[in-house]
Write an enzyme that holds these catalytic residues in place. Structure first.
Site, PDB file in Angstrom:
ATOM      1  N   SER A  59      -3.168  21.112 -17.621  1.00  0.00           N
ATOM      2  CA  SER A  59      -4.359  20.470 -17.570  1.00  0.00           C
ATOM      3  C   SER A  59      -5.116  19.540 -18.658  1.00  0.00           C
ATOM      4  CB  SER A  59      -4.932  20.865 -16.158  1.00  0.00           C
ATOM      5  OG  SER A  59      -5.795  20.085 -16.004  1.00  0.00           O
ATOM      6  N   TYR A  82      -6.920  28.810 -12.817  1.00  0.00           N
ATOM      7  CA  TYR A  82      -6.395  27.613 -13.619  1.00  0.00           C
ATOM      8  C   TYR A  82      -6.098  27.586 -14.321  1.00  0.00           C
ATOM      9  CZ  TYR A  82      -4.057  22.702 -12.818  1.00  0.00           C
ATOM     10  OH  TYR A  82      -3.748  21.408 -13.353  1.00  0.00           O
TER      11      TYR A  82
HETATM   12  N1  LIG Z   1      -3.052  16.049  -9.476  1.00  0.00           N
HETATM   13  C1  LIG Z   1      -4.025  16.343 -10.813  1.00  0.00           C
HETATM   14  O1  LIG Z   1      -5.261  15.207 -10.697  1.00  0.00           O
HETATM   15  C2  LIG Z   1      -3.500  16.910 -11.966  1.00  0.00           C
HETATM   16  C3  LIG Z   1      -4.095  16.961 -12.594  1.00  0.00           C
HETATM   17  C4  LIG Z   1      -3.766  17.758 -14.393  1.00  0.00           C
HETATM   18  C5  LIG Z   1      -3.138  18.627 -13.990  1.00  0.00           C
HETATM   19  N2  LIG Z   1      -2.264  18.502 -13.148  1.00  0.00           N
HETATM   20  C6  LIG Z   1      -0.400  19.118 -12.606  1.00  0.00           C
HETATM   21  O2  LIG Z   1       0.330  18.023 -12.306  1.00  0.00           O
HETATM   22  C7  LIG Z   1       1.673  19.308 -12.036  1.00  0.00           C
HETATM   23  C8  LIG Z   1       2.191  18.800 -10.844  1.00  0.00           C
HETATM   24  O3  LIG Z   1       0.512  18.860  -9.515  1.00  0.00           O
HETATM   25  P1  LIG Z   1       0.513  17.683  -7.855  1.00  0.00           P
HETATM   26  O4  LIG Z   1      -0.704  16.955  -8.757  1.00  0.00           O
HETATM   27  O5  LIG Z   1       2.190  16.952  -8.069  1.00  0.00           O
HETATM   28  O6  LIG Z   1       0.430  18.769  -7.495  1.00  0.00           O
HETATM   29  P2  LIG Z   1       1.100  19.041  -5.766  1.00  0.00           P
HETATM   30  O7  LIG Z   1       0.933  17.767  -5.127  1.00  0.00           O
HETATM   31  O8  LIG Z   1       0.095  20.020  -4.921  1.00  0.00           O
HETATM   32  O9  LIG Z   1       2.259  19.196  -6.655  1.00  0.00           O
HETATM   33  C9  LIG Z   1       2.810  20.290  -6.731  1.00  0.00           C
HETATM   34  C10 LIG Z   1       4.501  20.949  -6.966  1.00  0.00           C
HETATM   35  O10 LIG Z   1       3.916  22.385  -7.605  1.00  0.00           O
HETATM   36  C11 LIG Z   1       5.372  22.683  -6.490  1.00  0.00           C
HETATM   37  N3  LIG Z   1       5.633  24.744  -6.948  1.00  0.00           N
HETATM   38  C12 LIG Z   1       4.275  24.816  -6.618  1.00  0.00           C
HETATM   39  N4  LIG Z   1       4.167  25.942  -6.846  1.00  0.00           N
HETATM   40  C13 LIG Z   1       5.701  26.337  -6.753  1.00  0.00           C
HETATM   41  C14 LIG Z   1       6.297  27.801  -7.173  1.00  0.00           C
HETATM   42  N5  LIG Z   1       6.088  28.750  -7.574  1.00  0.00           N
HETATM   43  N6  LIG Z   1       7.497  27.547  -7.921  1.00  0.00           N
HETATM   44  C15 LIG Z   1       8.155  26.244  -7.494  1.00  0.00           C
HETATM   45  N7  LIG Z   1       6.923  25.208  -7.673  1.00  0.00           N
HETATM   46  C16 LIG Z   1       5.976  25.388  -6.981  1.00  0.00           C
HETATM   47  C17 LIG Z   1       5.249  21.987  -5.472  1.00  0.00           C
HETATM   48  O11 LIG Z   1       6.385  22.187  -4.535  1.00  0.00           O
HETATM   49  P3  LIG Z   1       6.178  22.857  -2.983  1.00  0.00           P
HETATM   50  O12 LIG Z   1       5.800  20.888  -2.667  1.00  0.00           O
HETATM   51  O13 LIG Z   1       7.596  22.896  -2.372  1.00  0.00           O
HETATM   52  O14 LIG Z   1       5.858  23.870  -2.936  1.00  0.00           O
HETATM   53  C18 LIG Z   1       5.100  21.335  -5.503  1.00  0.00           C
HETATM   54  O15 LIG Z   1       6.293  19.899  -5.579  1.00  0.00           O
HETATM   55  C19 LIG Z   1       0.344  19.902 -11.800  1.00  0.00           C
HETATM   56  O16 LIG Z   1       0.938  21.318 -13.083  1.00  0.00           O
HETATM   57  C20 LIG Z   1      -0.486  20.701 -11.535  1.00  0.00           C
HETATM   58  O17 LIG Z   1      -1.199  21.519 -12.113  1.00  0.00           O
HETATM   59  C21 LIG Z   1      -2.542  18.173 -11.615  1.00  0.00           C
END
Ligand SMILES: NC(=O)c1ccc[n+]([C@@H]2O[C@H](COP(=O)([O-])OP(=O)(O)OC[C@H]3O[C@@H](n4cnc5c(N)ncnc54)[C@H](OP(=O)(O)O)[C@@H]3O)[C@@H](O)[C@H]2O)c1
Length: 164
Positions: A59, A82
């Site tokens: 992030s 986080y």
């Molecule tokens: N969205 C943003 O603005 C943003 C910004 C910066 C960084 N990020 C990073 O991008 C990545 C993806 O985030 P996203 O925005 O796509 O979030 P999201 O929509 O909440 O998706 C998160 C994913 O992680 C999986 N997950 C969570 N805990 C887990 C565990 N213990 N074991 C296995 N899988 C797990 C979830 O699976 P389930 O659905 O099965 O729970 C889901 O597929 C993350 O690392 C996040 O920190 C996101």
């Protein structure tokens, strides 16, 4: 290629005095220890590839340099769980990239940017297609691509290279 994408926020706000140790442990378990566990499970398989690539999804909030810059757009977006979990992930990735520097591996941390997903109740301005493309780009780097770098278009829209 291995893209370590799984991540949780632990919920916000996350002030240092009232965020429970249980919450901080849970966030580190997924974002930091989980990534290490998956990487250790897959590293021998990756070694068999002629072009092994590891992308750890981080992030922009992992940047300690920018957290100390009051002019940064996310300066006030602080949290006890986080951001620190992603800073730790960045530190681990630097060590991993160092250890693999004389091999065909490319290992980087990439921030998808503030993107509309379940993670933030779809509040982010970026769309998933653009964010995923940024991440995948580093999973298909060619042989002269970078390694051991932190990329974030949010933190540096010009070159994408984020300060640590
Ligand atoms: N969205 C943003 O603005 C943003 C910004 C910066 C960084 N990020 C990073 O991008 C990545 C993806 O985030 P996203 O925005 O796509 O979030 P999201 O929509 O909440 O998706 C998160 C994913 O992680 C999986 N997950 C969570 N805990 C887990 C565990 N213990 N074991 C296995 N899988 C797990 C979830 O699976 P389930 O659905 O099965 O729970 C889901 O597929 C993350 O690392 C996040 O920190 C996101």
């Amino acid at each position: 290629m291995l893209i370590n994408n799984a991540g949780i926020s632990g919920g916000f706000p996350q002030d240092t005095h009232s965020t429970s140790i249980a919450t901080i442990r849970q966030v580190f378990d997924t974002n930091f220890f989980g990534t290490i566990q998956v990487t250790q499970a897959f590293i021998d398989l990756l070694r068999k590839s002629p072009e092994p690539r590891i992308v750890n999804v981080t992030s922009g909030l992992a940047s300690l340099t920018l957290h100390n810059d009051p002019s940064w757009q996310y300066y006030k977006v602080k949290g006890a769980a986080y951001g620190p979990s992603k800073t730790a992930l960045n530190a681990y990735t630097v060590v991993l990239a160092y250890e693999l520097k004389d091999t065909a591996f490319k290992v980087n941390v990439v921030d998808p940017g503030y993107t509309a997903t379940d993670f933030n109740h779809h509040s982010g301005p970026r769309n998933v297609t653009d964010a995923a493309a940024d991440v995948v780009k580093f999973a298909v780097l060619d042989a002269d691509g970078p390694s051991g770098m932190f990329y974030s278009v949010d933190n540096n829209p010009e070159t994408g290279v984020s300060p640590w």
